[in-house]
Design an enzyme around this catalytic site. Sequence first.
Site, PDB file in Angstrom:
ATOM      1  CE  LYS A   1     -14.838   1.987   7.535  1.00  0.00           C
ATOM      2  NZ  LYS A   1     -13.531   1.772   8.076  1.00  0.00           N
TER       3      LYS A   1
ATOM      4  CE  LYS B   1     -15.271   7.663  11.145  1.00  0.00           C
ATOM      5  NZ  LYS B   1     -14.352   6.948  11.964  1.00  0.00           N
TER       6      LYS B   1
ATOM      7  CE  LYS C   1      -6.482   6.589   9.672  1.00  0.00           C
ATOM      8  NZ  LYS C   1      -7.471   5.560   9.956  1.00  0.00           N
TER       9      LYS C   1
HETATM   10  N1  AQP Z   1     -13.637  12.386  12.636  1.00  0.00           N
HETATM   11  C1  AQP Z   1     -13.123  11.988  13.795  1.00  0.00           C
HETATM   12  N2  AQP Z   1     -13.246  12.764  14.888  1.00  0.00           N
HETATM   13  C2  AQP Z   1     -12.718  12.389  16.076  1.00  0.00           C
HETATM   14  N3  AQP Z   1     -12.029  11.217  16.235  1.00  0.00           N
HETATM   15  C3  AQP Z   1     -11.889  10.430  15.168  1.00  0.00           C
HETATM   16  N4  AQP Z   1     -11.277   9.239  14.965  1.00  0.00           N
HETATM   17  C4  AQP Z   1     -11.400   8.849  13.678  1.00  0.00           C
HETATM   18  N5  AQP Z   1     -12.108   9.764  12.999  1.00  0.00           N
HETATM   19  C5  AQP Z   1     -12.417  10.760  13.885  1.00  0.00           C
HETATM   20  C6  AQP Z   1     -10.578   8.529  16.031  1.00  0.00           C
HETATM   21  O1  AQP Z   1      -9.266   8.219  15.566  1.00  0.00           O
HETATM   22  C7  AQP Z   1      -8.865   6.975  16.103  1.00  0.00           C
HETATM   23  C8  AQP Z   1      -8.320   6.097  15.016  1.00  0.00           C
HETATM   24  O2  AQP Z   1      -9.316   5.786  14.073  1.00  0.00           O
HETATM   25  P1  AQP Z   1      -9.046   4.582  13.065  1.00  0.00           P
HETATM   26  O3  AQP Z   1      -8.118   4.967  12.039  1.00  0.00           O
HETATM   27  O4  AQP Z   1      -8.650   3.387  13.799  1.00  0.00           O
HETATM   28  O5  AQP Z   1     -10.440   4.279  12.500  1.00  0.00           O
HETATM   29  P2  AQP Z   1     -11.581   5.134  11.991  1.00  0.00           P
HETATM   30  O6  AQP Z   1     -12.373   5.668  13.140  1.00  0.00           O
HETATM   31  O7  AQP Z   1     -12.317   4.282  11.023  1.00  0.00           O
HETATM   32  O8  AQP Z   1     -10.854   6.374  11.274  1.00  0.00           O
HETATM   33  P3  AQP Z   1     -11.061   6.887   9.836  1.00  0.00           P
HETATM   34  O9  AQP Z   1     -10.218   8.095   9.681  1.00  0.00           O
HETATM   35  O10 AQP Z   1     -12.509   7.066   9.529  1.00  0.00           O
HETATM   36  O11 AQP Z   1     -10.438   5.751   8.956  1.00  0.00           O
HETATM   37  P4  AQP Z   1     -11.026   4.956   7.762  1.00  0.00           P
HETATM   38  O12 AQP Z   1     -11.441   6.005   6.771  1.00  0.00           O
HETATM   39  O13 AQP Z   1      -9.894   4.135   7.291  1.00  0.00           O
HETATM   40  O14 AQP Z   1     -12.175   4.155   8.276  1.00  0.00           O
HETATM   41  C9  AQP Z   1     -10.073   6.358  16.797  1.00  0.00           C
HETATM   42  O15 AQP Z   1      -9.936   6.568  18.179  1.00  0.00           O
HETATM   43  C10 AQP Z   1     -11.218   7.157  16.281  1.00  0.00           C
HETATM   44  O16 AQP Z   1     -12.252   7.277  17.226  1.00  0.00           O
END
Ligand code: AQP
Length: 326
Positions: free
Chosen positions: A111, A192, A195
């Site tokens: 990030k 991965k 969002k």
């Molecule tokens: N691609 C993924 N596959 C499986 N699990 C996933 N998680 C996130 N992406 C995947 C799991 O979802 C939970 C919540 O994640 P989060 O929103 O707290 O943070 P993150 O991992 O940073 O998710 P994003 O979607 O990638 O959000 P942004 O883009 O805002 O950083 C966690 O349990 C995570 O493991």
Amino acid sequence: MKRVFSGVQPTGNLHLGNYLGALKQFVELQEDHECIYCIVDMHAITVPQDPKELKSHILDVASLYLSVGVDPKKSIVFVQSDVPGHAELSWILTCCSYTGELSRMTQFKAKSHNKESAPTGLFTYPVLMAADILLYDTDVVPVGTDQRQHIELCRDLATRVNNTRKKTFVVPEGRYLKEGARIMALDDPTQKMSKSAENIHSRISLLDEPSKIKKSIMKATTDSEGIIRFDQENKPGISNLMNIYSVLSGKSLSDLEKEYEGKGYGDFKKDLVEITVDALAPFREKFEEIRYSEDLIRILKDGAERAGAIAEKTIARVKENFGLGL
Ligand code: AQP
């Protein structure tokens, strides 16, 4: 009963990765665990957020928890910033962590990549996450494998404190599913699903309309071989789609290979569209019912009270063991 804690950031509409990696486990675990599920809004502000949008996303995520089956009669559901213990414990743990270990966190590296300077909150985010977990004497943390490094740091911090002071924390275990634990982006299966990725066709959001789901899946990156075979290393695109298909349908990867022998990616993708649309339809319906109901706020306030009562006890114990306060 073992205690479970997990959270999701309100940084946008949740996607299939969030559901298959985390939320699906939330629902399963509440049958025989004491579960605490949080909307981690203080994590969201580690990157700039529009205040109005953030408020709305908090309620969206809370509604999605309930839409996929988190039951507030069985689980505590609340918003992180409504319980001050998270910030309090985070500071105490920050004083027990080292810059070296935090700079090794791959999510921070990703990030802050290519940026001259990054917000300090982005750097200390894993400590706040450790505080979230340790505040509730958590035994089990259901998450996707992208969080494995953060869970390990949380365990290290808990053990470090326990070894240097009186035993203060329960050392938690991460819980990762075999399938679905890492869903990749549809446009680039080496990243991965996320969002906050710019391309909306990189993900399937849980609230996507069928036409959007169709477009994203039909556009998904595959390879030129045209054979439906699971090979994560050499065929990451089709392997990712097979993984999604397998978890949503309950069919094994080898059964999928047999079923689609002699068929092309187009046929496979068309069927995956149908399966995904059917799987997500009930969530969208439920979401419409819940999102603007008065019950939602009542559930979150009640959750914050119940979570706050547990957190207060931990904070009192931590302060005592650290010699803080009167
Ligand atoms: N691609 C993924 N596959 C499986 N699990 C996933 N998680 C996130 N992406 C995947 C799991 O979802 C939970 C919540 O994640 P989060 O929103 O707290 O943070 P993150 O991992 O940073 O998710 P994003 O979607 O990638 O959000 P942004 O883009 O805002 O950083 C966690 O349990 C995570 O493991």
